[in-house]
Design a protein around this motif. Sequence first.
Motif, PDB file in Angstrom:
ATOM      1  N   ARG A 160      37.811  23.837  44.698  1.00 32.64           N
ATOM      2  CA  ARG A 160      38.860  23.375  45.624  1.00 32.64           C
ATOM      3  C   ARG A 160      39.849  22.449  44.929  1.00 32.64           C
ATOM      4  N   TYR A 161      39.335  21.469  44.191  1.00 27.95           N
ATOM      5  CA  TYR A 161      40.222  20.478  43.596  1.00 27.95           C
ATOM      6  C   TYR A 161      40.871  20.992  42.302  1.00 27.95           C
ATOM      7  N   GLY A 162      40.325  22.066  41.772  1.00 29.07           N
ATOM      8  CA  GLY A 162      40.971  22.681  40.605  1.00 29.07           C
ATOM      9  C   GLY A 162      42.092  23.608  40.978  1.00 29.07           C
ATOM     10  N   THR A 163      42.241  23.888  42.283  1.00 31.05           N
ATOM     11  CA  THR A 163      43.280  24.793  42.778  1.00 31.05           C
ATOM     12  C   THR A 163      44.449  23.972  43.315  1.00 31.05           C
ATOM     13  N   PRO A 164      45.697  24.278  42.930  1.00 35.86           N
ATOM     14  CA  PRO A 164      46.092  25.312  41.950  1.00 35.86           C
ATOM     15  C   PRO A 164      46.374  24.745  40.562  1.00 35.86           C
ATOM     16  N   GLY A 165      46.205  23.419  40.399  1.00 33.37           N
ATOM     17  CA  GLY A 165      46.648  22.810  39.146  1.00 33.37           C
ATOM     18  C   GLY A 165      45.798  23.120  37.942  1.00 33.37           C
ATOM     19  N   GLU A 166      44.507  23.392  38.130  1.00 32.71           N
ATOM     20  CA  GLU A 166      43.601  23.674  37.019  1.00 32.71           C
ATOM     21  C   GLU A 166      42.919  25.019  37.251  1.00 32.71           C
ATOM     22  N   PRO A 167      43.662  26.119  37.160  1.00 31.63           N
ATOM     23  CA  PRO A 167      43.071  27.426  37.511  1.00 31.63           C
ATOM     24  C   PRO A 167      41.905  27.823  36.628  1.00 31.63           C
ATOM     25  N   GLU A 168      41.928  27.433  35.346  1.00 31.45           N
ATOM     26  CA  GLU A 168      40.817  27.810  34.480  1.00 31.45           C
ATOM     27  C   GLU A 168      39.524  27.129  34.913  1.00 31.45           C
ATOM     28  N   ILE A 169      39.636  25.849  35.279  1.00 32.71           N
ATOM     29  CA  ILE A 169      38.458  25.134  35.765  1.00 32.71           C
ATOM     30  C   ILE A 169      38.032  25.679  37.121  1.00 32.71           C
ATOM     31  N   ALA A 170      38.989  25.933  37.992  1.00 32.48           N
ATOM     32  CA  ALA A 170      38.674  26.419  39.333  1.00 32.48           C
ATOM     33  C   ALA A 170      37.946  27.755  39.277  1.00 32.48           C
ATOM     34  N   THR A 171      38.428  28.668  38.448  1.00 34.52           N
ATOM     35  CA  THR A 171      37.781  29.983  38.373  1.00 34.52           C
ATOM     36  C   THR A 171      36.410  29.881  37.716  1.00 34.52           C
ATOM     37  N   GLY A 172      36.281  29.027  36.716  1.00 32.69           N
ATOM     38  CA  GLY A 172      34.962  28.831  36.108  1.00 32.69           C
ATOM     39  C   GLY A 172      33.979  28.274  37.109  1.00 32.69           C
ATOM     40  N   ALA A 173      34.420  27.291  37.897  1.00 35.29           N
ATOM     41  CA  ALA A 173      33.545  26.738  38.937  1.00 35.29           C
ATOM     42  C   ALA A 173      33.203  27.792  39.984  1.00 35.29           C
ATOM     43  N   ALA A 174      34.166  28.650  40.303  1.00 30.39           N
ATOM     44  CA  ALA A 174      33.915  29.721  41.271  1.00 30.39           C
ATOM     45  C   ALA A 174      32.843  30.671  40.766  1.00 30.39           C
ATOM     46  N   ILE A 175      32.874  30.992  39.466  1.00 30.87           N
ATOM     47  CA  ILE A 175      31.868  31.890  38.900  1.00 30.87           C
ATOM     48  C   ILE A 175      30.484  31.260  39.003  1.00 30.87           C
ATOM     49  N   LEU A 176      30.389  29.970  38.692  1.00 30.39           N
ATOM     50  CA  LEU A 176      29.100  29.290  38.836  1.00 30.39           C
ATOM     51  C   LEU A 176      28.637  29.297  40.291  1.00 30.39           C
ATOM     52  N   THR A 200      43.113  33.974  45.748  1.00 26.09           N
ATOM     53  CA  THR A 200      43.850  32.878  45.115  1.00 26.09           C
ATOM     54  C   THR A 200      44.149  33.171  43.654  1.00 26.09           C
ATOM     55  N   TYR A 201      43.201  33.821  42.974  1.00 20.09           N
ATOM     56  CA  TYR A 201      43.330  34.006  41.529  1.00 20.09           C
ATOM     57  C   TYR A 201      43.221  35.486  41.172  1.00 20.09           C
ATOM     58  N   ARG A 202      44.264  36.233  41.520  1.00 17.84           N
ATOM     59  CA  ARG A 202      44.284  37.659  41.156  1.00 17.84           C
ATOM     60  C   ARG A 202      44.385  37.844  39.642  1.00 17.84           C
ATOM     61  N   GLY A 203      44.802  36.814  38.931  1.00 16.76           N
ATOM     62  CA  GLY A 203      44.945  36.926  37.478  1.00 16.76           C
ATOM     63  C   GLY A 203      43.656  36.693  36.717  1.00 16.76           C
ATOM     64  N   CYS A 204      42.544  36.483  37.427  1.00 18.47           N
ATOM     65  CA  CYS A 204      41.254  36.264  36.751  1.00 18.47           C
ATOM     66  C   CYS A 204      40.471  37.573  36.743  1.00 18.47           C
ATOM     67  N   ALA A 205      40.429  38.229  35.607  1.00 15.95           N
ATOM     68  CA  ALA A 205      39.738  39.516  35.493  1.00 15.95           C
ATOM     69  C   ALA A 205      38.243  39.367  35.710  1.00 15.95           C
ATOM     70  N   ASP A 206      37.674  38.227  35.303  1.00 19.96           N
ATOM     71  CA  ASP A 206      36.237  38.017  35.473  1.00 19.96           C
ATOM     72  C   ASP A 206      35.848  38.131  36.940  1.00 19.96           C
ATOM     73  N   LEU A 227      44.083  43.575  32.627  1.00 24.02           N
ATOM     74  CA  LEU A 227      44.269  42.187  32.195  1.00 24.02           C
ATOM     75  C   LEU A 227      43.357  41.828  31.029  1.00 24.02           C
ATOM     76  N   ALA A 228      42.091  42.239  31.108  1.00 21.46           N
ATOM     77  CA  ALA A 228      41.094  41.825  30.125  1.00 21.46           C
ATOM     78  C   ALA A 228      40.310  43.038  29.644  1.00 21.46           C
ATOM     79  N   PRO A 229      40.920  43.900  28.849  1.00 15.79           N
ATOM     80  CA  PRO A 229      40.243  45.132  28.423  1.00 15.79           C
ATOM     81  C   PRO A 229      39.002  44.869  27.588  1.00 15.79           C
ATOM     82  N   GLU A 230      38.890  43.708  26.945  1.00 17.00           N
ATOM     83  CA  GLU A 230      37.715  43.430  26.126  1.00 17.00           C
ATOM     84  C   GLU A 230      36.441  43.335  26.960  1.00 17.00           C
ATOM     85  N   LEU A 231      36.598  43.219  28.277  1.00 14.58           N
ATOM     86  CA  LEU A 231      35.436  43.132  29.153  1.00 14.58           C
ATOM     87  C   LEU A 231      34.891  44.500  29.563  1.00 14.58           C
ATOM     88  N   ALA A 232      35.492  45.581  29.083  1.00 10.55           N
ATOM     89  CA  ALA A 232      35.093  46.913  29.551  1.00 10.55           C
ATOM     90  C   ALA A 232      33.631  47.217  29.262  1.00 10.55           C
TER      91      ALA A 232
END
Length: 481
Positions: A160-176, A200-206, A227-232
């Motif tokens: 919540r607090y990583g959105t939208p200013g810290e998207p990398e942290i927010a998405t990592g926290a979401a994965i956890l 919120t984060y359509r740009g996060c391929a994970d 977005l992230a072909p290395e994840l195939a």
Amino acid sequence: MSTEIEQQMADVLGILKENRLDTWGLQAGRMADGIRQSGLVERQGEIVESLSDVRGSISSLAAVMGQSFGDLARQLVNNNRMLQRVIDSLRNPLDTQADERYRRGVTALQHSWFPEAVSEFSAALEANPYQPLAHVLLGIAQAEENDRPGAIASFKAAYRYGTPGEPEIATGAAILAISAIEQGSGTEAALEFLKDALMTYRGCADLGLIHSRLAQMDEFTKPSLWLAPELAVPAMAGGSIGVPEASAMLVPEVGGPVKDAVAIKDAVERFAEETDDEPAALLPTVCWSALEHDCDAELMTGAGQVLLRGPEILNCMRAAHTKARQTDEYNLRQLQYKLEELDREIASWTRREDSLLEARDRAYRKAIPSHIGAVAVLIVFLVLAEKFGGPGAIGGLVLIAAFIFLFYAGTIKKLLRAEKDLRDHSGAPEPDQSIETEKMRIDRRAANRDTLLSEIGGLVGKRAHRITPWSRVDYDGVVNR
């Protein structure tokens, strides 16, 4: 699988056992299978090096593999560089007391003093509750204390607090959070939270590939792999739906990852042709063989490896271009010196020729009276010869001889010398067209490099909106590609 890789596997499994990673049902065998299937390896073409990195860090894609959230959380604790970065990112709390509590919490995590870490981060967050990283670290400590609800709440707060200013942290926290919710409350509950994160984060391929696995739907598979072909390959191994089909569609697609990676390869090769040896040495070494797989998913992963290095490739090419421009400027100055020297030679030769022409013209002008005198003497000779006969002719000849000897011979001699000097002044220097040709070649090569830089910049920028969990805090390879 090579002996070296097997040894790396054994080392990783040893660390897992040492760090009590059986929390909430982790099975070391499943972890090993995930690694063997490249689910926890970030670069397929560098598996040994990547497995070495896995010793102290696990990729965020572990969630795609169905990895225990306890594993992923624990790996974060094992990264001292990450914790130091946390210290650096928390330098401006509300007061010095909160700052001290943050630091104590980090120290506690570093020493695996998890109850103390929970206490310290909780106290610090009371003073400043809007630090997403602090919530992540609190959640990690709570996970180690088997406080699943508390950990989920902390990860959700970080999201919540990583959105939208810290998207990398927010998405990592979401994965956890998603991993913990799935193992605690089931797939449906995890999907409910995941859908909000995806909106919120359509740009996060994970996140998209996690959705493909949990929902068993391919709605986000193709855009995520674009977005992230290395994840195939790891996504396919982890059970994400539609990876082979999406890869088969994306491989030939104009503007797709594979075509873009090949375009970068071609641009780098053409760029190298437009540089000399020294600037070319600044270009990066890329394993282009990753673009030669027969399997679509492997080819996508190989293309992803190239695209991941796109910014690095672009920066190296810019450095090489700067170096090449310096070399070009030096060469252009040398060519300009040669051109100016040649211009001076041509100007000097021209001045000499003008001087000789002027001397000849002056000699001809001065010879006019002598020519007139010669005509006059000849007329006198004819008159004397006609009037006095032989004696007159002899006298006229004597007069002619005296005129020639005293006057006309000197005039003729000056005229002949002026003509000779003019003839001897031959071999006029010609403008050296090769200099202009070389200058044009240098300018053309520089323009070609500019074009190639723009081309690669465009290819790299196509995926600039991609969000990679944790990348801004550089967790020493934990979840940083």
